[in-house]
Design a protein around this motif. Structure first.
Motif, mmCIF file in Angstrom:
data_model
loop_
_atom_site.group_PDB
_atom_site.id
_atom_site.type_symbol
_atom_site.label_atom_id
_atom_site.label_comp_id
_atom_site.label_asym_id
_atom_site.label_seq_id
_atom_site.Cartn_x
_atom_site.Cartn_y
_atom_site.Cartn_z
ATOM 1 N N GLN A 43 35.483 144.459 -40.617
ATOM 2 C CA GLN A 43 36.709 145.183 -40.948
ATOM 3 C C GLN A 43 37.967 144.341 -40.705
ATOM 4 N N LEU A 44 38.067 143.735 -39.530
ATOM 5 C CA LEU A 44 39.282 142.976 -39.207
ATOM 6 C C LEU A 44 39.522 141.798 -40.158
ATOM 7 N N PRO A 45 38.494 141.024 -40.522
ATOM 8 C CA PRO A 45 38.753 139.936 -41.475
ATOM 9 C C PRO A 45 39.308 140.426 -42.811
ATOM 10 N N GLN A 46 38.969 141.644 -43.214
ATOM 11 C CA GLN A 46 39.476 142.174 -44.476
ATOM 12 C C GLN A 46 40.954 142.540 -44.408
ATOM 13 N N ILE A 47 41.464 142.762 -43.202
ATOM 14 C CA ILE A 47 42.881 143.154 -43.071
ATOM 15 C C ILE A 47 43.679 142.078 -42.341
ATOM 16 N N ARG A 48 43.266 140.822 -42.490
ATOM 17 C CA ARG A 48 43.921 139.731 -41.757
ATOM 18 C C ARG A 48 45.416 139.654 -42.064
ATOM 19 N N THR A 49 45.779 139.763 -43.337
ATOM 20 C CA THR A 49 47.194 139.652 -43.703
ATOM 21 C C THR A 49 48.031 140.786 -43.121
ATOM 22 N N PRO A 50 47.630 142.057 -43.285
ATOM 23 C CA PRO A 50 48.393 143.131 -42.636
ATOM 24 C C PRO A 50 48.414 143.012 -41.116
ATOM 25 N N LEU A 51 47.337 142.484 -40.544
ATOM 26 C CA LEU A 51 47.283 142.317 -39.091
ATOM 27 C C LEU A 51 48.313 141.295 -38.621
ATOM 28 N N ILE A 52 48.411 140.177 -39.341
ATOM 29 C CA ILE A 52 49.399 139.159 -38.992
ATOM 30 C C ILE A 52 50.813 139.721 -39.140
ATOM 31 N N ALA A 53 51.035 140.460 -40.216
ATOM 32 C CA ALA A 53 52.357 141.045 -40.441
ATOM 33 C C ALA A 53 52.712 142.036 -39.344
ATOM 34 N N ALA A 54 51.771 142.871 -38.971
ATOM 35 C CA ALA A 54 52.015 143.869 -37.926
ATOM 36 C C ALA A 54 52.293 143.200 -36.589
ATOM 37 N N ALA A 55 51.523 142.165 -36.271
ATOM 38 C CA ALA A 55 51.720 141.449 -35.005
ATOM 39 C C ALA A 55 53.086 140.778 -34.966
ATOM 40 N N THR A 56 53.513 140.234 -36.083
ATOM 41 C CA THR A 56 54.810 139.566 -36.146
ATOM 42 C C THR A 56 55.953 140.547 -35.933
ATOM 43 N N ILE A 57 55.884 141.667 -36.621
ATOM 44 C CA ILE A 57 56.927 142.682 -36.473
ATOM 45 C C ILE A 57 56.939 143.223 -35.047
ATOM 46 N N ALA A 58 55.740 143.399 -34.478
ATOM 47 C CA ALA A 58 55.648 143.893 -33.098
ATOM 48 C C ALA A 58 56.297 142.909 -32.131
ATOM 49 N N PHE A 59 56.053 141.612 -32.330
ATOM 50 C CA PHE A 59 56.647 140.607 -31.451
ATOM 51 C C PHE A 59 58.170 140.612 -31.559
ATOM 52 N N ALA A 60 58.664 140.633 -32.793
ATOM 53 C CA ALA A 60 60.113 140.637 -32.997
ATOM 54 C C ALA A 60 60.748 141.876 -32.382
ATOM 55 N N ARG A 61 60.056 142.999 -32.481
ATOM 56 C CA ARG A 61 60.575 144.237 -31.887
ATOM 57 C C ARG A 61 60.511 144.187 -30.368
ATOM 58 N N ALA A 62 59.445 143.618 -29.826
ATOM 59 C CA ALA A 62 59.242 143.607 -28.373
ATOM 60 C C ALA A 62 60.273 142.741 -27.658
ATOM 61 N N ILE A 63 60.627 141.585 -28.223
ATOM 62 C CA ILE A 63 61.564 140.711 -27.527
ATOM 63 C C ILE A 63 62.981 141.282 -27.538
ATOM 64 N N GLY A 64 63.215 142.285 -28.383
ATOM 65 C CA GLY A 64 64.544 142.881 -28.450
ATOM 66 C C GLY A 64 64.639 144.266 -27.852
ATOM 67 N N ASP A 65 63.576 144.733 -27.199
ATOM 68 C CA ASP A 65 63.627 146.087 -26.639
ATOM 69 C C ASP A 65 64.698 146.172 -25.552
ATOM 70 N N PHE A 66 65.393 147.300 -25.520
ATOM 71 C CA PHE A 66 66.503 147.435 -24.578
ATOM 72 C C PHE A 66 66.417 148.724 -23.752
ATOM 73 N N GLY A 67 66.580 149.869 -24.402
ATOM 74 C CA GLY A 67 66.732 151.131 -23.682
ATOM 75 C C GLY A 67 65.594 151.477 -22.749
ATOM 76 N N ALA A 68 64.369 151.519 -23.285
ATOM 77 C CA ALA A 68 63.218 151.886 -22.462
ATOM 78 C C ALA A 68 62.963 150.842 -21.385
ATOM 79 N N THR A 69 63.142 149.559 -21.731
ATOM 80 C CA THR A 69 62.936 148.487 -20.754
ATOM 81 C C THR A 69 63.919 148.607 -19.605
ATOM 82 N N LEU A 70 65.170 148.876 -19.923
ATOM 83 C CA LEU A 70 66.191 149.006 -18.878
ATOM 84 C C LEU A 70 65.866 150.149 -17.927
ATOM 85 N N MET A 71 65.309 151.243 -18.460
ATOM 86 C CA MET A 71 65.034 152.404 -17.623
ATOM 87 C C MET A 71 63.860 152.195 -16.684
#
Length: 226
Positions: free
Chosen positions: A145-173
């Motif tokens: 299953q995972l090899p069939q969704i490699r491209t969406p997986l890479i895209a999701a991981a990238t967006i998650a990383f970009a979102r994670a390094i910029g988290d503010f509100g919840a992290t501050l709390m």
């Protein structure tokens, strides 16, 4: 504006902390997002839409509300927080681990949503052929299953990383604003702006923006080749 002087004045610890949080949260998000996304794509049970809505809820909650829920869960009086403190002798909140959990809470739904859609579109003939050959459970998920969704997986991981390094509100709390310990770049930028140190804040803004841009550009190029 003396750029060299500004660069010398910048405290780089928030950048390294943000990268650590981003990488850790991305790993957690990919693992949990893959498992939850797979379950949502294939499992059929009563109340499934409510479970899916609950998983995606952090995407629409204000960061302070998400942070509040996390405090209730991992705070010193929360169930996970009490177990953690009993086991390790120190609170979970106001640590780097709490920052990772906050970023993960915000990014797991992103990965889950994308991978649930991707899993639902995998080739059923390939999956069925793998089942006939004896694949099942974890083997089916990881090797088929995972090899069939490699491209969406890479895209999701990238967006998650970009979102994670910029988290503010919840992290501050839940992690606080402790220099060289839990102060991420996003929190440091807020701190610098409040202190009137706009130039140093601008440098950190450029650094985080550049990191996110490079990661997204690399991923976009890789997806285009595939």
């Amino acid at each position: 504006m003396d750029w060299l002087e500004l660069l010398r004045q910048v405290d780089w610890h928030p950048v390294w902390i943000s990268l650590k949080v981003g990488i850790s949260a991305t790993v957690i998000s990919v693992v949990l997002g893959s498992l939850i996304g797979y379950a949502l794509a294939h499992a059929k049970f009563p109340g499934r839409r409510w479970v899916e809505a609950l998983v995606l809820l952090p995407l629409v909650l204000p960061p302070t509300v998400l942070g509040y829920y996390l405090l209730v869960i991992i705070g010193r009086r929360g169930p996970i927080g009490q177990v953690w403190e009993a086991a390790f002798g120190s609170p979970l909140v106001f640590t780097l681990k709490a920052a990772v959990l906050a970023a993960s809470a915000a990014t797991v739904p992103i990965v889950t949503r994308q991978l649930a859609a991707a899993f639902s579109q995998t080739d059923p003939e390939v999956v069925e052929a793998a089942r006939i050959d004896g694949a099942s459970g974890w083997s089916l998920l990881i090797h088929v299953q995972l090899p069939q969704i490699r491209t969406p997986l890479i895209a999701a991981a990238t967006i998650a990383f970009a979102r994670a390094i910029g988290d503010f509100g919840a992290t501050l709390m839940v992690a606080g604003n402790l220099p060289k310990r839990t102060q991420t770049a996003a929190i440091a930028i807020w701190d610098l702006m409040n202190a009137g140190r706009d130039g140093q804040a601008f440098i950190l803004v450029l650094i985080i923006s550049a990191v996110s841009l490079v990661v997204l550009a690399f991923t976009t190029g890789k997806m285009a080749k595939e």
